[in-house]
Structure formats: structure tokens, C-alpha cells
Design an enzyme around this catalytic site. Structure first.
Site, PDB file in Angstrom:
ATOM      1  N   GLU A   1       0.880   3.875   1.746  1.00 18.02           N
ATOM      2  CA  GLU A   1       1.273   4.281   3.098  1.00 18.02           C
ATOM      3  C   GLU A   1       2.419   3.426   3.636  1.00 18.02           C
ATOM      4  O   GLU A   1       3.371   3.938   4.231  1.00 18.02           O
ATOM      5  CB  GLU A   1       0.087   4.177   4.065  1.00 18.02           C
ATOM      6  CG  GLU A   1      -1.124   5.001   3.673  1.00 18.02           C
ATOM      7  CD  GLU A   1      -2.175   4.189   2.923  1.00 18.02           C
ATOM      8  OE1 GLU A   1      -1.831   3.523   1.910  1.00 18.02           O
ATOM      9  OE2 GLU A   1      -3.348   4.220   3.341  1.00 18.02           O
TER      10      GLU A   1
ATOM     11  N   CYS B   1      -2.484  -0.324   7.475  1.00 16.49           N
ATOM     12  CA  CYS B   1      -1.756   0.945   7.388  1.00 16.49           C
ATOM     13  C   CYS B   1      -1.916   1.761   8.662  1.00 16.49           C
ATOM     14  O   CYS B   1      -0.965   2.401   9.118  1.00 16.49           O
ATOM     15  CB  CYS B   1      -2.216   1.728   6.167  1.00 16.49           C
ATOM     16  SG  CYS B   1      -1.788   0.895   4.612  1.00 16.49           S
TER      17      CYS B   1
ATOM     18  N   CYS C   1      -6.360   1.826   5.731  1.00 12.64           N
ATOM     19  CA  CYS C   1      -6.940   0.560   6.179  1.00 12.64           C
ATOM     20  C   CYS C   1      -6.353   0.193   7.548  1.00 12.64           C
ATOM     21  O   CYS C   1      -5.486   0.884   8.077  1.00 12.64           O
ATOM     22  CB  CYS C   1      -6.645  -0.535   5.156  1.00 12.64           C
ATOM     23  SG  CYS C   1      -4.902  -1.035   5.118  1.00 12.64           S
TER      24      CYS C   1
ATOM     25  N   HIS D   1       0.863  -1.175   0.000  1.00 15.71           N
ATOM     26  CA  HIS D   1       0.000   0.000   0.000  1.00 15.71           C
ATOM     27  C   HIS D   1       0.902   1.229   0.000  1.00 15.71           C
ATOM     28  O   HIS D   1       2.018   1.201   0.538  1.00 15.71           O
ATOM     29  CB  HIS D   1      -0.875   0.030   1.246  1.00 15.71           C
ATOM     30  CG  HIS D   1      -1.925  -1.025   1.280  1.00 15.71           C
ATOM     31  ND1 HIS D   1      -3.028  -0.936   2.085  1.00 15.71           N
ATOM     32  CD2 HIS D   1      -2.049  -2.202   0.610  1.00 15.71           C
ATOM     33  CE1 HIS D   1      -3.786  -1.996   1.923  1.00 15.71           C
ATOM     34  NE2 HIS D   1      -3.206  -2.783   1.029  1.00 15.71           N
TER      35      HIS D   1
END
Length: 158
Positions: free
Chosen positions: A54, A85, A82, A52
Site C-alpha cells: 500500500e 498504511c 495495518c 508495504h
């Protein structure tokens, strides 16, 4: 245009690069002192379920700064982080998170879960939501609409 809007706008550009590569359009920018880092989702292109935007930024910032505590860092991201993260954001002790679009199905700042601002965590951070929300939400909707619509075969009407 505010600084938050400027950085989210850049994150939206990065998100489009992710979409162009077949990844969910999420882009992010991380600032810590003079350090400016950018990333986009790369789950499909790596392939790596933890890639991801992040997560990529937190890893790279820690590597460049030589520390896992990123207590001066601000993360700008196009979609509500999410749970994975959010856990990394808390573990890295980020100072601030700014995001555009809410995620009612998987967001961890009250969308589906409440991790980022939970009193149960060992770190408190500032969270700003809704910066350029409609633009980022539209980008996500267009991506998923395109994924759901079956592709027409050449020369055949659907």
C-alpha cells in the site's frame, strides 16, 4: 467476475510474487483515472519496514500524478491495511479501499484497530471488505504455516 474481484485476483497474484521472494504475501493494485499501478510487499527484499504494498503504491501514485491528494484513487489489497498504511490512506485522501482478508492481529478497519472508518479522522472513504477473502486468507495461512514448520535437514526425518 466483478471489477473488484478482477483487481483483487491480480493483487493475489502479486502477493504470491512477494511470498516467493520471502515477503509476507500482500499484493495491491491502485487505480486513479487512467493510472493503474501494482505493488507487492517488499520489506524483506529492500529491506525497509515501510515497504508495504500500500505504501509503495501511494508514494508512486503521488509521484506520477504530481499530487499528494489521491481523491479519485481506489486501492485494492489482499489483506486489511495495518495502522501505518491506514494512516497513509487517510493522509492521501483515497476515495476507496477494497480488501480481501481481515487481519484480527493488526488490521486497521476493525480487525485490531478502527482507523479507516473512525469518526475521529479528517477524511472519510468507502471501504469494501471480504472480496475473495477465503482465497487471500488461505494464501496468508499457507505462508505462515510454512514459516513456522521447521525445515527438515536433507536425509533426516523429523
Amino acid at each position: 467476475m466483478t471489477d473488484d474481484e478482477r483487481h483483487i485476483r491480480r493483487a493475489i497474484e502479486l502477493a504470491q510474487e512477494a511470498a516467493d521472494n520471502g515477503d509476507v504475501p500482500v499484493g495491491a493494485v491502485l487505480l486513479s483515472g487512467d493510472l493503474i499501478l501494482e505493488a507487492k510487499n517488499e520489506k524483506e527484499s529492500r529491506p525497509d519496514p515501510t515497504a508495504h504494498a500500500e505504501m509503495l503504491l501511494i508514494r508512486e501514485a503521488s509521484r506520477r500524478l504530481g499530487a499528494w491528494r489521491l481523491h479519485e484513487a481506489t486501492l485494492y489489497v489482499t489483506k486489511e491495511p495495518c495502522v501505518m498504511c491506514a494512516g497513509a490512506i487517510i493522509a492521501a485522501r483515497l476515495k476507496r479501499v477494497v480488501y480481501a482478508a481481515s487481519d484480527p492481529k493488526g488490521g486497521a478497519n476493525g480487525g485490531a484497530f478502527d482507523v479507516l472508518q473512525s469518526w475521529k479522522t479528517n477524511h472519510r472513504l468507502e471501504v469494501t471488505s471480504g472480496v475473495l477473502e477465503e482465497e487471500a486468507a488461505d494464501q496468508l495461512r499457507r505462508f505462515f504455516r510454512k514459516k513456522r514448520v521447521p525445515q527438515r535437514e536433507e536425509g533426516i526425518d523429523a
